[in-house]
Design a protein around this motif. Structure first.
Motif, mmCIF file in Angstrom:
data_model
loop_
_atom_site.group_PDB
_atom_site.id
_atom_site.type_symbol
_atom_site.label_atom_id
_atom_site.label_comp_id
_atom_site.label_asym_id
_atom_site.label_seq_id
_atom_site.Cartn_x
_atom_site.Cartn_y
_atom_site.Cartn_z
ATOM 1 N N ASP A 3 11.187 -4.596 -20.930
ATOM 2 C CA ASP A 3 11.119 -5.341 -22.191
ATOM 3 C C ASP A 3 10.381 -6.667 -22.037
ATOM 4 O O ASP A 3 10.435 -7.519 -22.906
ATOM 5 N N GLY A 4 9.708 -6.839 -20.908
ATOM 6 C CA GLY A 4 8.981 -8.076 -20.637
ATOM 7 C C GLY A 4 9.770 -9.087 -19.829
ATOM 8 O O GLY A 4 9.236 -10.124 -19.452
ATOM 9 N N THR A 5 11.032 -8.766 -19.521
ATOM 10 C CA THR A 5 11.880 -9.724 -18.804
ATOM 11 C C THR A 5 12.213 -9.304 -17.377
ATOM 12 O O THR A 5 12.917 -10.016 -16.680
ATOM 13 N N PHE A 6 11.734 -8.147 -16.934
ATOM 14 C CA PHE A 6 12.020 -7.640 -15.591
ATOM 15 C C PHE A 6 13.523 -7.622 -15.315
ATOM 16 O O PHE A 6 14.011 -8.286 -14.398
ATOM 17 N N PRO A 7 14.296 -6.864 -16.114
ATOM 18 C CA PRO A 7 15.743 -6.841 -15.917
ATOM 19 C C PRO A 7 16.121 -6.475 -14.489
ATOM 20 O O PRO A 7 15.466 -5.637 -13.850
ATOM 21 N N ALA A 8 17.167 -7.119 -13.996
ATOM 22 C CA ALA A 8 17.618 -6.883 -12.623
ATOM 23 C C ALA A 8 18.090 -5.450 -12.422
ATOM 24 O O ALA A 8 17.809 -4.840 -11.382
ATOM 25 N N ALA A 9 18.783 -4.909 -13.406
ATOM 26 C CA ALA A 9 19.296 -3.542 -13.295
ATOM 27 C C ALA A 9 18.124 -2.568 -13.147
ATOM 28 O O ALA A 9 17.256 -2.493 -14.013
ATOM 29 N N GLY A 10 18.090 -1.866 -12.045
ATOM 30 C CA GLY A 10 17.042 -0.878 -11.801
ATOM 31 C C GLY A 10 15.720 -1.441 -11.317
ATOM 32 O O GLY A 10 14.774 -0.682 -11.081
ATOM 33 N N PHE A 11 15.623 -2.757 -11.154
ATOM 34 C CA PHE A 11 14.350 -3.353 -10.749
ATOM 35 C C PHE A 11 13.826 -2.778 -9.427
ATOM 36 O O PHE A 11 12.654 -2.389 -9.352
ATOM 37 N N PRO A 12 14.656 -2.694 -8.372
ATOM 38 C CA PRO A 12 14.126 -2.120 -7.120
ATOM 39 C C PRO A 12 13.588 -0.706 -7.291
ATOM 40 O O PRO A 12 12.559 -0.358 -6.699
ATOM 41 N N ASP A 13 14.245 0.102 -8.104
ATOM 42 C CA ASP A 13 13.765 1.473 -8.334
ATOM 43 C C ASP A 13 12.430 1.468 -9.069
ATOM 44 O O ASP A 13 11.538 2.271 -8.771
ATOM 45 N N ARG A 14 12.269 0.558 -10.031
ATOM 46 C CA ARG A 14 10.999 0.474 -10.762
ATOM 47 C C ARG A 14 9.879 -0.007 -9.841
ATOM 48 O O ARG A 14 8.742 0.483 -9.929
ATOM 49 N N VAL A 15 10.183 -0.931 -8.937
ATOM 50 C CA VAL A 15 9.161 -1.405 -7.995
ATOM 51 C C VAL A 15 8.785 -0.292 -7.027
ATOM 52 O O VAL A 15 7.610 -0.110 -6.707
ATOM 53 N N ARG A 16 9.756 0.478 -6.584
ATOM 54 C CA ARG A 16 9.456 1.615 -5.693
ATOM 55 C C ARG A 16 8.531 2.604 -6.407
ATOM 56 O O ARG A 16 7.560 3.099 -5.824
ATOM 57 N N ALA A 17 8.805 2.882 -7.664
ATOM 58 C CA ALA A 17 7.947 3.786 -8.445
ATOM 59 C C ALA A 17 6.549 3.192 -8.604
ATOM 60 O O ALA A 17 5.550 3.920 -8.550
ATOM 61 N N TRP A 18 6.466 1.884 -8.790
ATOM 62 C CA TRP A 18 5.182 1.185 -8.911
ATOM 63 C C TRP A 18 4.387 1.324 -7.617
ATOM 64 O O TRP A 18 3.194 1.641 -7.640
ATOM 65 N N ALA A 19 5.057 1.119 -6.487
ATOM 66 C CA ALA A 19 4.389 1.240 -5.192
ATOM 67 C C ALA A 19 3.885 2.669 -4.973
ATOM 68 O O ALA A 19 2.742 2.883 -4.552
ATOM 69 N N ALA A 20 4.723 3.648 -5.272
ATOM 70 C CA ALA A 20 4.333 5.049 -5.084
ATOM 71 C C ALA A 20 3.157 5.415 -5.988
ATOM 72 O O ALA A 20 2.203 6.075 -5.547
ATOM 73 N N ALA A 21 3.200 4.987 -7.243
ATOM 74 C CA ALA A 21 2.114 5.292 -8.181
ATOM 75 C C ALA A 21 0.813 4.622 -7.758
ATOM 76 O O ALA A 21 -0.266 5.195 -7.910
ATOM 77 N N THR A 22 0.915 3.436 -7.205
ATOM 78 C CA THR A 22 -0.278 2.711 -6.759
ATOM 79 C C THR A 22 -0.926 3.426 -5.587
ATOM 80 O O THR A 22 -2.135 3.676 -5.585
ATOM 81 N N LEU A 23 -0.123 3.774 -4.580
ATOM 82 C CA LEU A 23 -0.687 4.465 -3.418
ATOM 83 C C LEU A 23 -1.178 5.859 -3.760
ATOM 84 O O LEU A 23 -2.143 6.348 -3.158
ATOM 85 N N GLU A 24 -0.549 6.493 -4.728
ATOM 86 C CA GLU A 24 -0.988 7.836 -5.119
ATOM 87 C C GLU A 24 -2.438 7.799 -5.612
ATOM 88 O O GLU A 24 -3.249 8.662 -5.284
ATOM 89 N N VAL A 25 -2.785 6.789 -6.379
ATOM 90 C CA VAL A 25 -4.144 6.676 -6.901
ATOM 91 C C VAL A 25 -5.116 6.251 -5.799
ATOM 92 O O VAL A 25 -6.245 6.723 -5.743
ATOM 93 N N TRP A 26 -4.672 5.371 -4.919
ATOM 94 C CA TRP A 26 -5.549 4.892 -3.835
ATOM 95 C C TRP A 26 -5.788 5.950 -2.777
ATOM 96 O O TRP A 26 -6.771 5.902 -2.056
ATOM 97 N N GLY A 27 -4.878 6.885 -2.632
ATOM 98 C CA GLY A 27 -5.013 7.908 -1.607
ATOM 99 C C GLY A 27 -4.299 7.505 -0.335
ATOM 100 O O GLY A 27 -3.738 6.417 -0.231
ATOM 101 N N PRO A 28 -4.307 8.388 0.654
ATOM 102 C CA PRO A 28 -3.557 8.135 1.886
ATOM 103 C C PRO A 28 -4.053 6.895 2.637
ATOM 104 O O PRO A 28 -5.228 6.563 2.585
ATOM 105 N N VAL A 29 -3.105 6.262 3.307
ATOM 106 C CA VAL A 29 -3.419 5.106 4.151
ATOM 107 C C VAL A 29 -3.759 5.652 5.529
ATOM 108 O O VAL A 29 -2.976 6.368 6.128
ATOM 109 N N SER A 30 -4.943 5.310 6.011
ATOM 110 C CA SER A 30 -5.331 5.757 7.351
ATOM 111 C C SER A 30 -4.836 4.747 8.368
ATOM 112 O O SER A 30 -4.778 3.566 8.098
ATOM 113 N N PRO A 31 -4.460 5.221 9.566
ATOM 114 C CA PRO A 31 -3.942 4.314 10.588
ATOM 115 C C PRO A 31 -4.966 3.353 11.108
ATOM 116 O O PRO A 31 -6.115 3.493 10.971
#
Length: 147
Positions: free
Chosen positions: A119-147
């Motif tokens: 809602d624009g306020t980054f509610p604490a409830a569920g925030f870590p789960d939303r950030v995890r989804a954000w990280a996964a979605a970001t890497l999915e578009v960028w492709g695999p990370v090479s060592p």
């Protein structure tokens, strides 16, 4: 209504990101500990803002987070700080930069700062789960990370 961002596709991403940074810098749970993850997601979804490494450190940090959570991020940051010593030469960032023969992605992210903000306020409830989804979605578009 704000037009979608040409980089990430979110509406009002710049303002939302500044709001998130204010929460991050409060160092309060759950926002503060996820500051590095949030910044990495935002930078990778706005490739014009990437540092000289082309997103390598940000991608490495997100991969570490998705694989091992905040303890893995803390270990990665600790190693980076140690490598940043004036006594160390030949440093390199973890993870791969923009893959050879490919440009940084623009758009197409399933999760952006807009979804994390809810809602624009980054509610604490569920925030870590939303950030995890954000990280996964970001890497999915960028492709695999090479060592």
């Amino acid at each position: 209504m704000t037009d979608p961002c040409g980089a990430c596709g979110a509406r009002g991403c710049e303002e939302l990101f500044h709001g998130l940074l204010a929460l991050d810098h409060s160092r309060a749970e759950p926002w503060g500990p996820l500051h590095g993850v949030s910044v990495s997601c935002f930078l990778l979804q706005h490739p014009a803002r990437l540092p000289a490494d082309g997103g390598a450190a940000a991608r490495g940090l997100l991969r570490a987070y998705l694989d091992g959570g905040l303890p893995a991020v803390d270990r990665l940051i600790g190693r980076a700080r140690a490598a940043n010593s004036h006594r160390v030469t030949g440093r390199s960032a973890p993870g791969g930069a923009v893959p050879p023969g490919r440009e940084a992605p623009r758009g197409g992210f399933a999760v952006t700062v807009e979804e994390v903000a809810q809602d624009g306020t980054f509610p604490a409830a569920g925030f870590p789960d939303r950030v995890r989804a954000w990280a996964a979605a970001t890497l999915e578009v960028w492709g695999p990370v090479s060592p």
